[in-house]
Motif scaffolding. Structure first.
Motif, short mmCIF file in Angstrom:
data_model
loop_
_atom_site.label_atom_id
_atom_site.label_comp_id
_atom_site.label_asym_id
_atom_site.label_seq_id
_atom_site.Cartn_x
_atom_site.Cartn_y
_atom_site.Cartn_z
N ASN A 1 0.80 -1.22 0.00
CA ASN A 1 0.00 0.00 0.00
C ASN A 1 0.84 1.28 0.00
OD1 ASN A 1 -2.34 -1.44 -0.13
ND2 ASN A 1 -2.54 -1.61 2.09
N GLY B 1 -6.19 -1.62 -3.62
CA GLY B 1 -5.22 -2.10 -2.64
C GLY B 1 -5.92 -2.92 -1.56
N ASN C 1 -1.40 4.35 -2.92
CA ASN C 1 -2.33 5.03 -2.03
C ASN C 1 -2.57 6.45 -2.52
OD1 ASN C 1 -0.38 6.92 -0.72
ND2 ASN C 1 0.59 4.99 -0.19
#
Lengths: 845, 95, 416
Positions: free
Chosen positions: C71, C336, C75
């Motif tokens: 992540n 994600g 992000n």
């Protein structure tokens, strides 16, 4: 400027002339042109500037993979940044401007960046701009931001409308090239419901760009006939100008159809429609994208993909140059030389990286086998190329072919990974396709025409047979099937100057090598460190050569090196289209209480409560703000009576032999023994013991209850109760329905509330003795209107709540309906006393 | 995603609300000796498999059925859909 | 190699041929003092702070793919410390302070840009809640600033003030909030840890734990067994899968969160803006793309991709507050894996297995926590006691009733 580069032929309508402007300069084209073909026809080679070095750039491709020719289209609020000139259908009065330069396109002062290139190599910004600390935000970053970016938004509201729609089909065919048309014909003839979508405005794909024949006629003519036949079938929907941009779960595809982008004026029609296509099967026939070869100074206007040069000549009747050279590593590149030569365009040279025999003899052209381009000249437009053998060839257009990469994108949207095929030096779809999808034609690595036609038909037949349709027996169309050999030649090692891979983001071969040297060796690291493939074209032409170079550096094979992940959308989709009509006041529906209109007319100030609008207070002339109004309303209620619309509270009707037992289970306090005609306050807890919701529940009859919930939790409480009923205690005889919107409910509070209500109830004794605190009853009011009355109070006053079916609750003046003459009355909507009870999820209670 | 509702046929998952692991049907007996421990496990701990998961979906924009959907969390493939009430009865839940 | 403008100048003159790998590619050793599982932002920052703050360098970071592939590489790059509860806010404020000195600390420009974050509110109750939150922020030493609709109209004229379904009544600014170049955070920590002697082992997937008598003594990996005195899980998103190998069940579900970026645009948005009546947050990257996101898809998933309903929902939220973005084109979307915990808050704790530690449950807010997560996890690993700002991030908090539930929605992960 005249259309100095027009040549004969093509699928344009020369009977009409369309005038348009580029950077304010008047130009002309014809229906059937793209903006790119028209610009080339008018001799406009310089069309934009690159992202980092602000290098002069020209049109590179003839399709949606275009990295260079991004323009701002239209004016004012309709301004549309980053639009690919290669996909814009020309219309009369089109206005386009170039972008990403300070000063004019010709004299961009930001081009000074190019002189600093040695110091702006891959990832340079991670290593500097740290001192002094405060300078990053104040000096460096604003400068970087101003020079980065591409086009600009208007910063005013998008004036266009966008629609959404839903389509269902047996077979979705994505791409209307030879394989797609052949597939759609086969599936259409079988009777299956077919959708054929293509991003172009003229279906046919490469058939329109090549001189190949199908069934003895020109490929473009065959495509047009196929479309005519398909259009005659009721079970086939043809969607040109529609890009299938994403493959989602369970056969759902996202598609963007451009409805009015090709018109000067939308005339109030939606600009674009976002379709959600529910398909039982899908066939990807999205073709292939040609890739370049990297060689020194390969970014000049005039350096183009060979297939694109051919497309401009064959489809659009434009010669992108007066003296065209070809640089290829494969047989297919030769077609550009032969096609253009046949049209009378001078071919100066064909340079083939392979040490094989010439594919064709081209009059007056030098043929250099085993040749390599090691340098070019011409800052704002190519003037000559220099070969490894020292030869310099004057030329104004270099057609480059590095082979073709199947458009596998949609096959990978569900995390599938493509496989490598050595013979065509390309990634092809592998076994892990999205369920229901198959692939045919060039998208599947089937690069010859006859084989693509056959494969499209065969895959479509298989899909429709699976779905129970009888496959069409009609023979496939006939076409040539000459194999085109290719070789894995990715970049020219000779020459010291920069060789570009990602033209838009200015990523060069050197950057890839530096990325490797610094340890960024995974393709994902390469992408993130150098920004390779992160531009508006997502590296459609750049990625494969770049990862081939990374593979060379690491000593791995290309398939071992792998690709980055393909993610939706295939080509960019406007946010406006994805939002559709859900914007402005229509972002979410309004829920209005029955007294809303009355409240509006009486000066209510409303508060948003979820989708509800609730009146908060009613201002009277002379009041100096909310506190004055609220105080008056409170005093009125304390002294006499106040009325408040409490319809927004959740109401759940619960019936069944086990209703009491059910309530006993879902409330923390007991309900089994609640007598008929009584109301009880109830508290609900979550499974972790924390207070969740509260309200009152009235027992109207032995097996009939009506519950109230908080406004915020009405939906959640109902959901949990259904869960309890169906999943926890499935054998209880209980049923429920939400009646929140079915009943208008008013709280009537204050010492005069009984007196007021007495005037409207029909033959029902509401005296304290007969109808005491926490009593409830079903009765009629105002001469026969059914109603429910609850003697409950949330304010400490003598109070009632009265409910009538919502259609009777729209009284213009609740007080007047109540016949309240002689009683001081005033709307009450000061909710502060109840706020805490109404608020979502009291915390830690 | 599309959920093939046992009563209504295929429906877009957007009509549904997702709750979580179907083990939520197995609500512990609150009068058991170790009820606190059982509820801790029931309310908070999850298998969270990377693979097949039996999970609860609620047809909120539809017939208000709770469904037990068996879905692969790696591929989103749905292999079966049952009425949650049937599952609850089969697991011995009563009244 | 120290990075500086001078170094760039020198390399530029010599053809950029002198650059060295940012981290080594060592072979795994048979044994380490501490093995960190997960070469994401949190794992790498943990290694960095163990080395820098505690002088522990016999450490390996095991990454199953390439570092930063979780992540931290995927992000919406937002940093902020605008929480409310005492179990959270001081932790996130520590993180913010670490962000503020990060680049000079690890000599890598991660482009920490305190461009401000604005949370819009649309009703009086929301204003009350934000005032309360602002007070909590101020009490933890963070900054907070309430803005009226009039203030916002001056500062952000492109917001929809006149035709909005949910009128903008004002907003809560945290001016120190902002964005960071996310990948560079992983690389900067990796570089800092590596230069202090930490082994970063890529393509090294953990396939099992060696646990003897309730004590962990090593891991099996795709590059062979590795022994360690302490093993620290740091694999948010995949916590369920990794912990299962140690026989652990967790108060966590894995969900998918999608995020989006548009084509590059000239400067349009000054800072981070979030919508209070729908789920939408947006900022503009230095390259010009609008980076935005919204709600999780809502169903359990390890597929790292989402579906259309949420894509459309997020874009609706964007158009609702700033209808000028209609003609900006969505360029790329990605999904994600989120460790969604049962109260929406994370864990930094020892497990019931001796020597095995757990860091996870970051929901969709792990990026901003990267420095403090590593800092506090390193503290726990080195000292054996939780860092003072992370004392409530315990695995047993559901048993004791000490939830850290910012939203107050209880034990349903997809509501957090």
């Amino acid at each position: 400027m005249s259309q100095s580069n027009r040549i004969d032929g093509g699928l344009i309508d020369r009977s009409q002339t369309l005038s348009f402007t580029f950077n304010g300069k008047a130009m002309q084209g014809h229906p059937g042109d793209t903006l790119a073909s028209a610009l080339l026809a008018n001799g406009q080679r310089l069309v934009g500037r690159s992202f980092k070095y602000h290098r002069p750039r020209g049109i590179f491709t003839a399709g949606s993979e275009e990295p260079n020719a991004l323009v701002q289209l239209r004016k004012g609020a309709h301004q549309e940044p980053n639009t690919r000139a290669t996909t814009v259908e020309l219309f009369r009065g089109l206005e386009a401007t170039s972008q990403n330069h300070r000063g004019s396109l010709n004299f961009d002062i930001m081009a000074a960046n190019d002189l600093l290139a040695p110091w702006l190599s891959a990832g340079f910004y991670y290593k500097t701009f740290m001192w002094p600390k405060a300078f990053w935000e104040k000096v460096y970053e604003p400068f970087i931001r101003a020079s980065a970016g591409l086009g600009a938004l208007s910063k005013v509201e998008d004036p266009d409308t966008y629609d959404k729609g839903f389509l269902h089909c047996d077979l979705l065919v994505i791409g209307a090239g030879p394989a797609g048309l052949s597939a759609a014909l086969a599936a259409g003839r079988s009777g299956a419901r077919v959708i054929l979508a293509d991003e172009d405005f003229t279906p046919g794909g490469r058939l329109n760009a090549e001189t190949l024949e199908v069934d003895g006629m020109a490929g473009s003519g065959w495509a047009a006939e196929a479309i005519t036949e398909l259009a005659s079938m009721d079970n086939v929907r043809i969607m040109p100008r529609a890009t299938v941009y994403g493959a989602y779960d369970h056969g759902i595809y996202g598609a963007l159809e451009r409805m009015t982008d090709h018109l000067a004026n939308a005339d109030g029609k939606p600009r674009q429609v976002l379709w959600r296509i529910y398909s039982k099967r899908a066939l990807l026939t999205a073709g292939a994208t040609e890739r370049p070869i990297a060689f020194p100074m390969n970014d000049r206007p005039g350096v183009m993909l060979a297939g694109a040069v051919r497309a401009y000549a064959n489809r659009f009747g434009v010669a992108p140059g007066k003296r065209v050279a070809v640089f290829t590593n494969n047989d297919d590149g030769w077609r550009t030389a032969t096609d253009l030569a046949a049209k009378g365009v001078e071919i100066t040279a064909v340079i083939d990286t392979r040490e094989t025999d010439a594919q064709a003899s081209i009059p007056r052209a030098s043929i250099v086998m085993g040749g390599r381009v090691v340098d070019t000249a011409g800052r704002k437009g190519l003037t000559s190329i220099t070969l490894a053998n020292g030869q310099t060839i004057p030329t104004d257009c270099l057609a480059v072919s590095g082979g073709w990469s199947p458009n596998v994108h949609l096959t990978c949207h569900q995390r599938g990974r493509p496989g490598w095929r050595e013979d065509i030096a390309a990634f092809v779809p592998s076994g892990d396709l999205p369920p229901g999808m198959s692939v045919a034609g060039a998208a599947n690595g089937t690069l010859t025409l006859s084989a693509a036609l056959n494969e499209g038909r065969a895959q479509a037949n298989e899909a429709v047979k699976d779905l129970g349709f009888a496959a069409s027996r009609k023979a496939p169309p006939k076409a040539e099937d000459e194999a085109r050999e290719t070789s894995a030649f990715w970049h020219v090692a000779e020459g010291k100057r920069r060789a570009w891979l990602d033209l838009q983001n200015d990523v060069t071969v050197k950057d890839v090598k530096q990325s490797h040297a610094e340890g960024f060796r995974s393709v994902e690291h390469l992408k993130r460190y150098t920004t390779l493939g992160m531009a508006t074209d997502q590296g459609k032409t750049a990625n494969i050569p770049a990862l081939a170079i990374m593979a060379e550096q690491t000593g791995k094979t290309i398939p071992e090196t792998g690709t980055t992940i393909f993610r939706p959308p295939y080509t960019p989709v406007p946010i406006g289209a994805l939002a559709g009509r859900s914007r402005g006041k229509d972002f979410r529906p309004y829920r209005l209480t029955p007294s809303h209109k009355w409240a509006e007319e009486n000066g209510a100030t409303f508060v948003e409560t979820g989708n509800w609008l609730r009146a908060q207070w009613f201002a009277r002339p002379g009041e100096q703000g909310w506190r004055d109004s609220v105080d008056r309303e409170v005093e009125m209620t304390r002294a006499s009576v106040g009325i408040c619309d409490v319809t927004t509270l959740g109401k759940i009707d619960i019936q069944g032999r086990d209703a009491a037992e059910f309530l006993n289970k879902i409330y923390a306090n007991g309900f089994a023994k609640l007598p008929v005609g009584k109301v009880r306050y109830g508290l609900m807890l979550r499974e972790d013991g924390i207070c969740y919701d509260d309200g009152t529940t009235a027992r109207l009859a032995e097996n009939h209850f009506v519950m109230t919930t908080t406004t915020a939790n009405a939906v959640l409480v109902f959901r949990r109760m259904e869960f309890a009923r169906q999943c926890l205690w499935p054998n209880l005889d209980v049923h429920m329905i939400s009646v929140t919107d079915g009943w208008a409910q008013y709280a009537v509070a204050g010492p005069n509330s009984r007196k007021l209500l007495a005037k409207i109830v029909d033959d029902f004794d509401i005296s304290n003795d007969v109808f005491p605190f926490m009593g409830c009853a079903e009765l009629t009011v105002c001469g026969g209107t059914p109603a429910r009355l609850f003697r409950i109070s949330f304010s400490g006053e003598l109070a009632y709540e009265i409910a009538v079916p919502a259609r009777y609750g729209r009284c213009d003046d609740p007080g007047a309906d109540a016949g309240g003459r002689g009683i001081r009355r005033d709307p009450l909507w000061h909710r502060s006393a109840w706020r805490d009870a109404d608020r979502k999820g009291p915390r830690g209670g | 995603m599309i959920i093939n509702h046992p009563l209504l046929g295929p429906r877009d998952a957007a009509e549904f609300v997702h709750l979580g692991d179907a083990s939520l049907i197995d609500r512990p007996n609150w009068q058991a000796e170790d009820a606190a421990a059982q509820f801790l496990d029931y309310a908070y701990m999850r298998d969270n498999p990377a693979g097949e998961l039996r999970e609860l979906w609620y047809h909120e924009q539809g017939d208000r059925s709770w469904l037990v959907v068996t879905r692969n969390t790696l591929t989103h493939e749905i292999s079966s859909v049952e009425l949650a009430r049937d599952v609850a009865l089969a697991r011995g839940r009563d009244r | 190699m120290h990075y500086s403008a001078f170094r760039i100048f020198k390399e530029g003159l010599t053809g950029n041929k002198g650059w060295k790998p940012v981290w080594r590619e060592p072979e795994p050793k048979a044994e380490y003092d501490i093995v960190i599982i997960g070469g994401g932002g949190h794992g790498l920052s943990t290694a960095y702070y163990l080395a820098k703050e505690h002088g522990l360098t016999n450490i390996a970071v095991l990454e199953k793919g390439w570092i930063g592939s979780g992540n931290v590489g995927r992000n919406t790059t937002i940093i902020r410390s605008n929480y409310m509860l005492p179990g959270n806010q001081p932790f996130y404020e520590l993180s913010m302070k670490l962000w503020e000195g990060l680049e000079q600390d690890f000599n890598y420009n991660a482009m920490v840009s305190q461009r401000s974050i604005l949370n819009l509110f649309h009703s009086d109750p929301q204003r009350d809640a934000f005032v309360r939150r602002a007070n909590a922020m101020l009490m933890s030493g963070a900054d907070a600033e309430l803005a009226s609709a009039e203030d916002l109209r001056k500062e952000l004229p492109f917001l929809d003030f006149d035709n909005a379904r949910f009128p903008i009544k004002g907003g809560l600014f945290q001016r120190r909030g902002g964005t960071v170049r996310h990948d560079a955070v992983a690389w900067g920590y990796a570089r800092g840890a590596d230069s202090r002697g930490v082994d970063i082992l890529q393509n090294c997937e953990v396939t099992g734990f060696d646990i003897e008598g309730g004590t962990v003594c090593g891991v099996q990996t795709s590059r062979g067994p590795i022994r360690a005195k302490k093993i620290a899980m740091c694999v948010a998103g995949s916590s369920g899968r990794v912990a299962a190998m140690a026989g652990m069940r967790l108060p966590i579900e894995s969900h998918v969160l999608q995020a989006f970026v548009t084509e590059g645009l000239k400067p349009t948005l000054p800072g981070v803006i979030t919508f209070g009546a729908g789920h939408f947050y947006v900022s503009q990257s230095d390259k010009g793309g609008l980076v935005f996101g919204g709600d999780i898809d809502g169903y359990n998933s390890y597929a790292q991709r989402g579906n259309l309903p949420v894509v459309e929902d997020v874009c609706e939220g964007g158009m609702a507050i700033m209808p000028m973005i209609g003609r900006a084109r969505l360029l790329r979307s990605w999904g994600g894996l989120m460790d969604m915990s049962m109260d929406g808050s994370p864990f930094i704790d020892a497990t019931h297995i001796e020597g095995l530690y757990f860091n996870g449950g970051w929901c969709y807010g792990g990026f901003k926590a990267t420095p403090a997560s590593g800092f506090c996890y390193a503290h726990l690993l080195a000292m054996g006691t939780p860092h003072p700002v992370a004392t409530q991030m315990r695995l047993d908090r559901f048993k004791t009733g000490s939830l850290i539930d910012e939203k107050g929605v209880g034990n349903q992960p997809n509501l957090h």
